[in-house]
Design an enzyme around this catalytic site. Structure first.
Site, PDB file in Angstrom:
ATOM      1  N   LEU A   1       0.850  -1.203   0.000  1.00 26.53           N
ATOM      2  CA  LEU A   1       0.000   0.000   0.000  1.00 26.53           C
ATOM      3  C   LEU A   1       0.885   1.253   0.000  1.00 26.53           C
ATOM      4  O   LEU A   1       0.910   2.032   0.946  1.00 26.53           O
ATOM      5  CB  LEU A   1      -0.933  -0.011   1.211  1.00 26.53           C
ATOM      6  N   GLY A   2       1.623   1.423  -1.094  1.00 29.54           N
ATOM      7  CA  GLY A   2       2.484   2.600  -1.239  1.00 29.54           C
ATOM      8  C   GLY A   2       1.787   3.673  -2.051  1.00 29.54           C
ATOM      9  O   GLY A   2       0.557   3.782  -2.027  1.00 29.54           O
ATOM     10  N   ARG A   3       2.593   4.471  -2.787  1.00 24.73           N
ATOM     11  CA  ARG A   3       2.023   5.557  -3.583  1.00 24.73           C
ATOM     12  C   ARG A   3       0.982   5.018  -4.563  1.00 24.73           C
ATOM     13  O   ARG A   3      -0.145   5.523  -4.641  1.00 24.73           O
ATOM     14  CB  ARG A   3       3.142   6.269  -4.349  1.00 24.73           C
ATOM     15  N   ILE A   4       1.358   3.973  -5.322  1.00 18.28           N
ATOM     16  CA  ILE A   4       0.442   3.439  -6.335  1.00 18.28           C
ATOM     17  C   ILE A   4      -0.668   2.621  -5.669  1.00 18.28           C
ATOM     18  O   ILE A   4      -1.840   2.714  -6.054  1.00 18.28           O
ATOM     19  CB  ILE A   4       1.202   2.590  -7.379  1.00 18.28           C
TER      20      ILE A   4
ATOM     21  N   ASP B   1       0.752  -7.710 -15.917  1.00 20.78           N
ATOM     22  CA  ASP B   1       1.416  -6.721 -16.777  1.00 20.78           C
ATOM     23  C   ASP B   1       2.921  -6.973 -16.808  1.00 20.78           C
ATOM     24  O   ASP B   1       3.631  -6.387 -17.618  1.00 20.78           O
ATOM     25  CB  ASP B   1       1.135  -5.302 -16.244  1.00 20.78           C
TER      26      ASP B   1
ATOM     27  N   ARG C   1       6.348  -6.261 -10.352  1.00 17.50           N
ATOM     28  CA  ARG C   1       7.466  -6.806 -11.111  1.00 17.50           C
ATOM     29  C   ARG C   1       7.248  -8.309 -11.220  1.00 17.50           C
ATOM     30  O   ARG C   1       6.721  -8.924 -10.279  1.00 17.50           O
ATOM     31  CB  ARG C   1       8.812  -6.542 -10.404  1.00 17.50           C
TER      32      ARG C   1
ATOM     33  N   GLU D   1      10.928 -11.042 -18.806  1.00 14.55           N
ATOM     34  CA  GLU D   1      10.444 -10.160 -19.882  1.00 14.55           C
ATOM     35  C   GLU D   1      11.538  -9.929 -20.927  1.00 14.55           C
ATOM     36  O   GLU D   1      12.703  -9.820 -20.566  1.00 14.55           O
ATOM     37  CB  GLU D   1      10.048  -8.796 -19.289  1.00 14.55           C
TER      38      GLU D   1
ATOM     39  N   HIS E   1       3.913  -5.112 -20.048  1.00 16.41           N
ATOM     40  CA  HIS E   1       4.542  -4.122 -19.147  1.00 16.41           C
ATOM     41  C   HIS E   1       4.258  -2.698 -19.623  1.00 16.41           C
ATOM     42  O   HIS E   1       5.169  -1.949 -19.994  1.00 16.41           O
ATOM     43  CB  HIS E   1       6.060  -4.363 -19.040  1.00 16.41           C
TER      44      HIS E   1
ATOM     45  N   ARG F   1       5.401  -4.766   4.873  1.00 18.56           N
ATOM     46  CA  ARG F   1       6.288  -5.199   5.950  1.00 18.56           C
ATOM     47  C   ARG F   1       5.837  -4.666   7.298  1.00 18.56           C
ATOM     48  O   ARG F   1       6.123  -5.237   8.332  1.00 18.56           O
ATOM     49  CB  ARG F   1       7.728  -4.780   5.650  1.00 18.56           C
ATOM     50  N   SER F   2       5.104  -3.543   7.251  1.00 20.36           N
ATOM     51  CA  SER F   2       4.591  -3.030   8.527  1.00 20.36           C
ATOM     52  C   SER F   2       3.239  -2.362   8.331  1.00 20.36           C
ATOM     53  O   SER F   2       2.888  -1.949   7.220  1.00 20.36           O
ATOM     54  CB  SER F   2       5.589  -2.031   9.125  1.00 20.36           C
TER      55      SER F   2
HETATM   56  P1  NDP Z   1       6.186   2.700  -2.906  1.00 21.87           P
HETATM   57  O1  NDP Z   1       7.575   2.569  -2.411  1.00 21.87           O
HETATM   58  O2  NDP Z   1       5.425   3.943  -2.654  1.00 21.87           O
HETATM   59  O3  NDP Z   1       5.294   1.477  -2.362  1.00 21.87           O
HETATM   60  C1  NDP Z   1       5.776   0.173  -2.267  1.00 21.87           C
HETATM   61  C2  NDP Z   1       4.956  -0.589  -1.230  1.00 21.87           C
HETATM   62  O4  NDP Z   1       5.433  -1.937  -1.189  1.00 21.87           O
HETATM   63  C3  NDP Z   1       5.068  -0.022   0.166  1.00 21.87           C
HETATM   64  O5  NDP Z   1       3.779   0.146   0.686  1.00 21.87           O
HETATM   65  C4  NDP Z   1       5.851  -1.066   0.948  1.00 21.87           C
HETATM   66  O6  NDP Z   1       5.334  -1.134   2.259  1.00 21.87           O
HETATM   67  C5  NDP Z   1       5.569  -2.345   0.172  1.00 21.87           C
HETATM   68  N1  NDP Z   1       6.679  -3.296   0.285  1.00 21.87           N
HETATM   69  C6  NDP Z   1       7.981  -3.085   0.042  1.00 21.87           C
HETATM   70  N2  NDP Z   1       8.694  -4.184   0.273  1.00 21.87           N
HETATM   71  C7  NDP Z   1       7.818  -5.125   0.672  1.00 21.87           C
HETATM   72  C8  NDP Z   1       7.955  -6.490   1.073  1.00 21.87           C
HETATM   73  N3  NDP Z   1       9.150  -7.100   1.103  1.00 21.87           N
HETATM   74  N4  NDP Z   1       6.827  -7.155   1.405  1.00 21.87           N
HETATM   75  C9  NDP Z   1       5.623  -6.553   1.373  1.00 21.87           C
HETATM   76  N5  NDP Z   1       5.439  -5.268   1.009  1.00 21.87           N
HETATM   77  C10 NDP Z   1       6.528  -4.566   0.664  1.00 21.87           C
HETATM   78  O7  NDP Z   1       6.297   2.414  -4.466  1.00 21.87           O
HETATM   79  P2  NDP Z   1       5.272   2.811  -5.636  1.00 21.87           P
HETATM   80  O8  NDP Z   1       3.888   2.585  -5.182  1.00 21.87           O
HETATM   81  O9  NDP Z   1       5.633   4.136  -6.183  1.00 21.87           O
HETATM   82  O10 NDP Z   1       5.686   1.709  -6.739  1.00 21.87           O
HETATM   83  C11 NDP Z   1       5.624   0.333  -6.437  1.00 21.87           C
HETATM   84  C12 NDP Z   1       6.240  -0.510  -7.529  1.00 21.87           C
HETATM   85  O11 NDP Z   1       5.375  -0.605  -8.633  1.00 21.87           O
HETATM   86  C13 NDP Z   1       7.538   0.003  -8.152  1.00 21.87           C
HETATM   87  O12 NDP Z   1       8.659  -0.248  -7.340  1.00 21.87           O
HETATM   88  C14 NDP Z   1       7.583  -0.783  -9.436  1.00 21.87           C
HETATM   89  O13 NDP Z   1       8.280  -1.997  -9.266  1.00 21.87           O
HETATM   90  C15 NDP Z   1       6.119  -1.076  -9.747  1.00 21.87           C
HETATM   91  N6  NDP Z   1       5.679  -0.351 -10.938  1.00 21.87           N
HETATM   92  C16 NDP Z   1       5.285  -1.062 -12.060  1.00 21.87           C
HETATM   93  C17 NDP Z   1       4.899  -0.398 -13.206  1.00 21.87           C
HETATM   94  C18 NDP Z   1       4.474  -1.147 -14.419  1.00 21.87           C
HETATM   95  O14 NDP Z   1       4.681  -0.655 -15.524  1.00 21.87           O
HETATM   96  N7  NDP Z   1       3.874  -2.309 -14.300  1.00 21.87           N
HETATM   97  C19 NDP Z   1       4.920   1.047 -13.293  1.00 21.87           C
HETATM   98  C20 NDP Z   1       5.303   1.714 -12.057  1.00 21.87           C
HETATM   99  C21 NDP Z   1       5.663   1.006 -10.950  1.00 21.87           C
HETATM  100  P3  NDP Z   1       6.291  -1.489   3.508  1.00 21.87           P
HETATM  101  O15 NDP Z   1       7.450  -0.554   3.425  1.00 21.87           O
HETATM  102  O16 NDP Z   1       5.409  -1.284   4.715  1.00 21.87           O
HETATM  103  O17 NDP Z   1       6.665  -2.919   3.332  1.00 21.87           O
END
Ligand code: NDP
Length: 317
Positions: free
Chosen positions: A153-156, A257, A233, A262, A280, A176-177
Site C-alpha cells: 500500500l504505497g504511492r500506487i 502486466d 514486477r 520479460e 509491461h 512489511r509493517s
Molecule cells: P512505494 O515505495 O510507494 O510502495 C511500495 C509498497 O510496497 C510499500 O507500501 C511497501 O510497504 C511495500 N513493500 C515493500 N517491500 C515489501 C515487502 N518485502 N513485502 C511486502 N510489502 C513490501 O512504491 P510505488 O507505489 O511508487 O511503486 C511500487 C512498484 O510498482 C515500483 O517499485 C515498481 O516496481 C512497480 N511499478 C510497475 C509499473 C508497471 O509498468 N507495471 C509502473 C510503475 C511502478 P512497507 O514498506 O510497509 O513494506
C-alpha cells in the site's frame, strides 16, 4: 563555454526524452552494447547514466565509469540498478515516483475488470463471429462490492485503493509493517490477506526483498474464486507456481502486466484462457511517459547545476 556533460543511455529512450536530453548533454546511446571499443575510449568521460525502469545498471558497468556522478532512472522501480555500489561511491540514483501513480492504478483497475468480466475474451468472441454462431457467453464475475487485497500500500497502492473505493469494494492490505494512518485492515502476510479477499493486487517494488512473495501457498489461500493481478514486477510472483495454479483451478484467473523473464512470456501462460496479459505497459501513455521523462531530465539538470535533486531514491536521501 564548458562542454556538455557526457551521458550514457542504457535503454532506447523515446524522442520526447532524447531530444531535450541532447540539448543539455552529449548523449552516447547504448554505446557500451553497440560498440564496446568506442565505449572504452569515451567511458572515462561519462558523468551520468539514464534509462527507463527496466535499466540494468550493474556494478560491472559502473566500474568502467570512473567519472560517473549520477544515475537517473525514468521510472519508479529501479530494482536492476546496483544501488549499493552507487551509494558506496557516493553516486546518487534518482527515479520518477508519483507522476505515474494514476496511470498504473488505472491499468490495475482495468486488469481487474478485464479478468473478472472477461472483456478481452468477449472482444475476441464477438470479433470471431461466435455470438451469432454460439449465442451468449457464460456469465462472468461481479467486481463492484468485492473484496480487494493490496500487496504494497504505497504511492500506487493507495491510488488503486481510491479507485476501488469508488467501485464499492472493501479494501485490506499487507506490507512489511502496518501504516498507522491507513484506515484499511492490515494483514501481516500475503497469505493471510489472500485468504480474506476476492482480488489480490500486487504493487510492491521488485528485487531480492520481494522475490516470490506470491508463492503457491498464497495462491492456495486466494482460492478457486480468487483473482491475482500483478502490476509490480514479474519477480514478485512465482510464475511456475502461478501457471500450475491457473491450470488446476487453484485460483479463478490472473491478469499480469509483468513477467519473470520479460519480454519472454511462458507459452504455458499464453495458452491459458483464464488470464489477461499485457506487455509491461502500466505507465505507457504519452502524458505519463512525458511527465516521467521531464522528471528524469530535471534530476540530471539539477545535479549538474549543483541544485537539490528532485527525486532521489530512498537509499540516497
Ligand atoms: P512505494 O515505495 O510507494 O510502495 C511500495 C509498497 O510496497 C510499500 O507500501 C511497501 O510497504 C511495500 N513493500 C515493500 N517491500 C515489501 C515487502 N518485502 N513485502 C511486502 N510489502 C513490501 O512504491 P510505488 O507505489 O511508487 O511503486 C511500487 C512498484 O510498482 C515500483 O517499485 C515498481 O516496481 C512497480 N511499478 C510497475 C509499473 C508497471 O509498468 N507495471 C509502473 C510503475 C511502478 P512497507 O514498506 O510497509 O513494506
Amino acid at each position: 563555454n564548458s562542454p556538455r556533460p557526457a551521458v550514457l543511455t542504457v535503454v532506447n529512450l523515446p524522442p520526447f526524452y532524447l531530444e531535450p536530453l541532447r540539448q543539455h548533454f552529449t548523449v552516447h546511446e547504448r554505446l557500451h552494447e553497440a560498440d564496446p571499443e568506442a565505449f572504452a575510449r569515451i567511458a572515462p568521460g561519462i558523468r551520468a547514466i539514464t534509462g527507463g525502469g527496466e535499466s540494468n545498471v550493474p556494478r560491472a558497468l559502473m566500474d568502467q565509469l570512473p567519472a560517473l556522478e549520477i544515475v537517473s532512472i525514468m521510472g519508479v522501480g529501479y530494482d536492476r540498478v546496483d544501488v549499493r555500489t552507487a551509494v558506496d561511491r557516493g553516486i546518487p540514483v534518482t527515479h520518477t515516483p508519483d507522476v505515474l501513480n494514476d496511470e498504473v492504478a488505472d491499468l490495475a483497475l482495468g486488469l481487474m475488470l478485464s479478468v473478472a468480466r472477461r472483456i478481452p475474451q468477449a472482444d475476441r468472441y464477438t470479433k470471431a463471429g461466435l455470438w451469432a454462431e454460439q449465442g451468449n457467453m457464460p456469465l462472468a464475475r461481479k467486481m463492484s462490492g468485492a473484496r480487494l487485497g493490496i500487496v504494497g500500500l504505497g504511492r500506487i497502492g493507495k491510488a488503486i485503493a481510491q479507485r476501488a473505493a469508488a467501485f464499492g469494494m472493501s479494501i485490506a492490505y499487507t506490507g512489511r509493517s502496518q501504516q498507522p494512518e491507513a484506515a484499511h485492515p492490515y494483514f501481516a502476510t500475503p497469505r493471510e490477506l489472500a485468504a480474506n479477499v476476492d482480488f489480490l493486487v500486487v504493487i510492491t517494488p521488485g528485487g531480492a526483498g520481494t522475490r516470490h512473495l506470491i508463492d503457491a501457498s498464497v495462491l492456495q489461500a486466494l482460492g478457486p474464486k480468487g483473482f491475482l493481478v500483478n502490476v509490480a514486477r514479474g519477480s514478485v510472483v512465482d510464475e511456475q507456481a502461478l501457471v500450475q495454479a491457473l491450470q488446476q483451478g487453484v485460483i479463478a484467473g490472473a491478469a499480469l502486466d509483468v513477467f519473470e523473464n520479460e519480454p519472454q512470456v511462458p507459452p504455458a501462460l499464453r495458452a491459458l484462457d483464464n488470464v489477461v496479459l499485457t506487455p509491461h505497459m502500466a505507465s505507457a501513455t504519452r502524458e505519463t511517459r512525458q511527465a516521467m521523462a521531464d522528471l528524469a531530465l530535471a534530476n540530471l539538470r539539477a545535479h549538474f547545476a549543483g541544485e537539490r535533486l528532485l527525486s532521489p531514491v530512498p537509499e540516497c536521501r
